[in-house]
Design a protein around this motif. Sequence first.
Motif, mmCIF file in Angstrom:
data_model
loop_
_atom_site.group_PDB
_atom_site.id
_atom_site.type_symbol
_atom_site.label_atom_id
_atom_site.label_comp_id
_atom_site.label_asym_id
_atom_site.label_seq_id
_atom_site.Cartn_x
_atom_site.Cartn_y
_atom_site.Cartn_z
ATOM 1 N N GLY A 192 0.714 -1.329 -0.018
ATOM 2 C CA GLY A 192 -0.028 0.528 -0.157
ATOM 3 C C GLY A 192 0.713 1.094 -0.002
ATOM 4 N N SER A 193 0.122 2.400 0.294
ATOM 5 C CA SER A 193 0.881 3.654 -0.122
ATOM 6 C C SER A 193 1.717 4.185 1.420
ATOM 7 C CB SER A 193 0.173 4.574 -0.689
ATOM 8 O OG SER A 193 -0.840 4.739 -0.228
ATOM 9 N N ASN A 194 0.448 3.778 1.910
ATOM 10 C CA ASN A 194 0.675 4.008 4.083
ATOM 11 C C ASN A 194 2.150 3.380 4.286
ATOM 12 O OD1 ASN A 194 0.688 4.111 6.399
ATOM 13 N ND2 ASN A 194 -1.165 5.256 6.213
ATOM 14 N N ASP A 195 3.296 4.337 4.032
ATOM 15 C CA ASP A 195 4.745 4.402 4.702
ATOM 16 C C ASP A 195 4.570 3.285 6.051
ATOM 17 O OD1 ASP A 195 5.551 4.703 2.461
ATOM 18 O OD2 ASP A 195 6.538 6.686 2.997
ATOM 19 N N LEU A 196 3.833 4.283 7.037
ATOM 20 C CA LEU A 196 3.722 3.475 8.322
ATOM 21 C C LEU A 196 2.869 2.461 8.734
ATOM 22 C CD1 LEU A 196 4.721 4.330 11.374
ATOM 23 C CD2 LEU A 196 2.622 5.308 11.922
ATOM 24 N N ALA A 197 1.963 2.137 7.868
ATOM 25 C CA ALA A 197 1.817 0.416 7.719
ATOM 26 C C ALA A 197 1.995 -0.209 7.563
ATOM 27 C CB ALA A 197 0.106 1.235 7.621
ATOM 28 N N ARG A 198 2.738 0.191 5.956
ATOM 29 C CA ARG A 198 3.702 -0.871 5.218
ATOM 30 C C ARG A 198 4.753 -1.528 6.541
ATOM 31 N NH1 ARG A 198 4.036 1.799 0.912
ATOM 32 N NH2 ARG A 198 6.650 2.872 1.241
ATOM 33 N N VAL A 199 5.497 -0.230 6.867
ATOM 34 C CA VAL A 199 6.690 -1.064 7.981
ATOM 35 C C VAL A 199 5.867 -1.425 9.472
ATOM 36 C CG1 VAL A 199 8.440 0.682 9.317
ATOM 37 C CG2 VAL A 199 8.171 0.865 7.078
ATOM 38 N N SER A 200 5.012 -0.970 9.553
ATOM 39 C CA SER A 200 3.963 -1.913 10.888
ATOM 40 C C SER A 200 3.988 -2.979 10.830
ATOM 41 C CB SER A 200 3.420 -0.908 11.284
ATOM 42 O OG SER A 200 3.106 -1.627 12.216
ATOM 43 N N ALA A 201 3.605 -3.875 8.992
ATOM 44 C CA ALA A 201 2.658 -5.229 9.024
ATOM 45 C C ALA A 201 4.698 -5.778 8.524
ATOM 46 C CB ALA A 201 1.886 -4.252 7.926
ATOM 47 N N ALA A 202 5.774 -5.344 7.945
ATOM 48 C CA ALA A 202 6.780 -5.512 7.698
ATOM 49 C C ALA A 202 7.142 -6.017 8.906
ATOM 50 C CB ALA A 202 7.493 -4.746 6.829
ATOM 51 N N LYS A 203 7.159 -5.653 10.152
ATOM 52 C CA LYS A 203 7.397 -6.070 11.395
ATOM 53 C C LYS A 203 6.758 -7.096 11.532
ATOM 54 C CE LYS A 203 10.413 -1.642 12.442
ATOM 55 N NZ LYS A 203 11.693 -2.357 13.098
ATOM 56 N N ALA A 204 5.623 -7.089 12.079
ATOM 57 C CA ALA A 204 4.861 -8.294 12.527
ATOM 58 C C ALA A 204 5.210 -9.473 11.707
ATOM 59 C CB ALA A 204 3.556 -7.539 12.550
#
Length: 322
Positions: A184-196
């Motif tokens: 997706g385009s939301n950088d914060l959501a992308r990094v948070s999902a990647a770490k999870a």
Amino acid sequence: MLPLYPELRPFKTEQLPVTDGHRLYMEQSGTPGGLPVVVVHGGPGAGCSAQMRRFFDPERYHIILFDQRGSGRSEPHAETSANTPTDLVADLERIRTHLGLDDWILFGGSWGTTLSLLYAEQYPQHTKALILRGVFLGRQADLDWLYKNGAARYFPEEWERFIEPVDGKNGNDLIESYYQLLHGSNDLARVSAAKAWARWEAVNASLRPSQQSLDYFTATHVALSLARISSHYFRKRCFLEENQILRHSQHLEGIPGTIVHGRYDMICPPDQAWQLAMHWPDAELDLIREGGHSAFDPAIVDALVRATQRWAHHFGSGDGEA
């Protein structure tokens, strides 16, 4: 138990252009002219680490490490376009021809076993031997174990943490929902999902809790490539036909190998290694009682180092332990 060999530095590193704008990080260490071995890392998307050089006697082996498309130090980072098993197997063959090698040993772990087996089935004439750890066959049942109804029963508290970003979904719906967040385009959501995503893999990897493993996998650079590329593969069932590797196992005939698999592997249950061994009589299966999924569990290290010593002795690269 045998430990890893001492730390060593590469004698050459390079960025190898392949196709579709991808450039692969590649390094060589050990002895030029020694027994060539290529390390095929897991994930998909995890990349190589310096520790992976240390399974091999540098006086006997010509050690080749590379980061697969989008992984580690390869460019572009975390890229999923033109990134399929067909592309990655072709990249392995490009590396072999680039280095002018007639054949080599493939040393693969987890997803790296999948690629090593696919390569060996397509290029048996260039496969000297296989050393495989933590076999992953890429079937729907193998994905379901980790993302639907298997490992969650052993790590319920971590599973609840893992499914929270996708509103409690599991199985293919979980993988697809994570894929959408990660692309997706939301950088914060992308990094948070990647770490999870990366945390779920890390907590399942080692027989005993490993803060070092957790820190490595959840570092932003590794987590992004691991999560984006893994979800890209797993939503398409690894771009493989169901049970493809075992159905084509006749092409492994005559290729010797060692399969090392932890008895308590929570990412890739040992039935996968058992079934592979039943289809590949030229391989020896070593089920490690005190081993999980990680290559760096001490009992797994011992088994893998013994395997590299055995094959060095077998192929005449020096004195070793048979």
